[in-house]
Design a protein around this motif. Sequence first.
Motif, PDB file in Angstrom:
ATOM      1  N   SER A 289      18.506 -16.484 -21.869  1.00  0.00           N
ATOM      2  CA  SER A 289      17.697 -17.669 -21.565  1.00  0.00           C
ATOM      3  C   SER A 289      16.319 -17.265 -21.060  1.00  0.00           C
ATOM      4  N   MET A 290      16.292 -16.244 -20.214  1.00  0.00           N
ATOM      5  CA  MET A 290      15.026 -15.784 -19.656  1.00  0.00           C
ATOM      6  C   MET A 290      14.105 -15.264 -20.758  1.00  0.00           C
ATOM      7  N   ARG A 291      14.695 -14.529 -21.709  1.00  0.00           N
ATOM      8  CA  ARG A 291      13.897 -13.999 -22.819  1.00  0.00           C
ATOM      9  C   ARG A 291      13.373 -15.118 -23.721  1.00  0.00           C
ATOM     10  N   SER A 292      14.082 -16.246 -23.736  1.00  0.00           N
ATOM     11  CA  SER A 292      13.670 -17.350 -24.609  1.00  0.00           C
ATOM     12  C   SER A 292      12.535 -18.178 -24.018  1.00  0.00           C
ATOM     13  N   LEU A 293      12.254 -17.990 -22.729  1.00  0.00           N
ATOM     14  CA  LEU A 293      11.201 -18.779 -22.094  1.00  0.00           C
ATOM     15  C   LEU A 293       9.835 -18.398 -22.664  1.00  0.00           C
TER      16      LEU A 293
ATOM     17  N   LEU B 106      20.827 -17.654 -11.629  1.00  0.00           N
ATOM     18  CA  LEU B 106      21.975 -17.696 -12.535  1.00  0.00           C
ATOM     19  C   LEU B 106      22.367 -19.132 -12.841  1.00  0.00           C
ATOM     20  N   ARG B 107      22.394 -19.964 -11.821  1.00  0.00           N
ATOM     21  CA  ARG B 107      22.784 -21.360 -12.013  1.00  0.00           C
ATOM     22  C   ARG B 107      21.785 -22.096 -12.907  1.00  0.00           C
TER      23      ARG B 107
ATOM     24  N   GLU C  24      23.777 -10.962  -4.989  1.00  0.00           N
ATOM     25  CA  GLU C  24      24.159  -9.840  -5.858  1.00  0.00           C
ATOM     26  C   GLU C  24      23.814 -10.122  -7.321  1.00  0.00           C
ATOM     27  N   LEU C  25      24.166 -11.299  -7.813  1.00  0.00           N
ATOM     28  CA  LEU C  25      23.929 -11.632  -9.214  1.00  0.00           C
ATOM     29  C   LEU C  25      22.452 -11.930  -9.473  1.00  0.00           C
ATOM     30  N   ASP C  26      21.865 -12.701  -8.584  1.00  0.00           N
ATOM     31  CA  ASP C  26      20.454 -13.052  -8.765  1.00  0.00           C
ATOM     32  C   ASP C  26      19.542 -11.832  -8.658  1.00  0.00           C
TER      33      ASP C  26
ATOM     34  N   GLU D 217      34.977 -10.783 -12.885  1.00  0.00           N
ATOM     35  CA  GLU D 217      34.011  -9.794 -13.345  1.00  0.00           C
ATOM     36  C   GLU D 217      33.557 -10.085 -14.773  1.00  0.00           C
ATOM     37  N   ILE D 218      34.494 -10.495 -15.639  1.00  0.00           N
ATOM     38  CA  ILE D 218      34.129 -10.804 -17.025  1.00  0.00           C
ATOM     39  C   ILE D 218      33.143 -11.959 -17.043  1.00  0.00           C
ATOM     40  N   PHE D 219      33.450 -12.963 -16.226  1.00  0.00           N
ATOM     41  CA  PHE D 219      32.556 -14.115 -16.161  1.00  0.00           C
ATOM     42  C   PHE D 219      31.171 -13.687 -15.686  1.00  0.00           C
ATOM     43  N   LYS D 220      31.128 -12.849 -14.663  1.00  0.00           N
ATOM     44  CA  LYS D 220      29.847 -12.425 -14.113  1.00  0.00           C
ATOM     45  C   LYS D 220      28.991 -11.751 -15.172  1.00  0.00           C
ATOM     46  N   SER D 221      29.567 -10.818 -15.906  1.00  0.00           N
ATOM     47  CA  SER D 221      28.784 -10.100 -16.908  1.00  0.00           C
ATOM     48  C   SER D 221      28.333 -11.038 -18.022  1.00  0.00           C
ATOM     49  N   GLU D 222      29.214 -11.954 -18.437  1.00  0.00           N
ATOM     50  CA  GLU D 222      28.854 -12.904 -19.491  1.00  0.00           C
ATOM     51  C   GLU D 222      27.769 -13.869 -19.011  1.00  0.00           C
ATOM     52  N   ALA D 223      27.916 -14.329 -17.768  1.00  0.00           N
ATOM     53  CA  ALA D 223      26.942 -15.276 -17.225  1.00  0.00           C
ATOM     54  C   ALA D 223      25.576 -14.621 -17.077  1.00  0.00           C
ATOM     55  N   ILE D 224      25.569 -13.382 -16.606  1.00  0.00           N
ATOM     56  CA  ILE D 224      24.297 -12.678 -16.437  1.00  0.00           C
ATOM     57  C   ILE D 224      23.632 -12.445 -17.787  1.00  0.00           C
ATOM     58  N   GLU D 225      24.408 -12.059 -18.790  1.00  0.00           N
ATOM     59  CA  GLU D 225      23.832 -11.840 -20.115  1.00  0.00           C
ATOM     60  C   GLU D 225      23.304 -13.151 -20.697  1.00  0.00           C
TER      61      GLU D 225
END
Length: 329
Positions: A154-158, A127-128, A228-230, A141-149
């Motif tokens: 970013s992952m899809r752009s690789l 995530l970082r 949890e997030l990773d 929680e809002i931050f978590k969902s936004e950060a994960i998305e």
Amino acid sequence: MKEKLVFLHLPKTGGTSLHHLLSQSFEQKEICPERYNFLMSMNESDLSQYRFFSGHFSLKDVPLALRNQNVVSVFRDPKERLLSEFYYLRGLTWDFVEEHGIEHAAIAKRSDLLTWLRGQDDIGTILRALAVPDIDQRGEEIFKSEAIESARRSMRSLTAIGIFELFDVTVAHIHATLGLKIPAKTTHMQITPGSGKVGVVSSPFDSSAEKRFERTPQIEEELDRLTELDRQLYDYSRELFHAQVSANGLTLAKALLNLNERIGAERDAVLADYDKALSERNTVTVERDIALSERDIALSERDALSAACDHAKRYPWKYVKHAAKLRLQ
């Protein structure tokens, strides 16, 4: 392949091995020496002279011009990655840690596993590295969902991603996607912390620090909390990886076929060299046997002459009589 390649190296994901393999496709002068997260501090002129950028970079700290080039990364099961990092830091020698002032390694060496885990933050390494913009609102929680998305985007752009647990396929997939020759073999390497030098695993590691802690329920609970997030991002990376490999199947298959042909040719060359060496050895063996036989004959003749000489010394009159007879004849 596009002009430049950026490798986002997440710690303890086999990244140094991949860095070593990828770097073989570039001249040394084309490889950026910056291995940590300071690309933003380099000016455009400095960046322009390099083609390969590899290090512990966060995507948000990679200049935008480089993000539009080839960007690859490798992901690992978050729990196993975290444990690997702990034991890696703990395994460094005290002399090395103190010499280079590696405080986070000193903390790991002074701590048991549970204590060390409780001192880590719950923003995962994946995530970082991938969330854009910067992470500054931990825990909501809002931050978590936004950060994960954001990290998923970013992952899809690789250009290509890899999975540590499928490292050989990862190496083949990334090289094939980039249009690079797939290496015939991989060597496990890692960077010496504080030095930036890459090499085969060796010192400065303390073999006496190899103790492994039991994974108690408390430790598992901490691992679950910290990853949890990773975990969500890692599971997503595996889906993307399999999709990329499937989509890249023909290219990868051709690359692997070329690799097999190259390995086969190298194997045939090695076998030919072996047969040649064996033939030369056999020739040398025959020549040695002939030389030994000639030596044995010479030794036998020498022994016969020596025996005759001894006989003449013991019975000289026999030889005098024999010589006289020869004169009379």
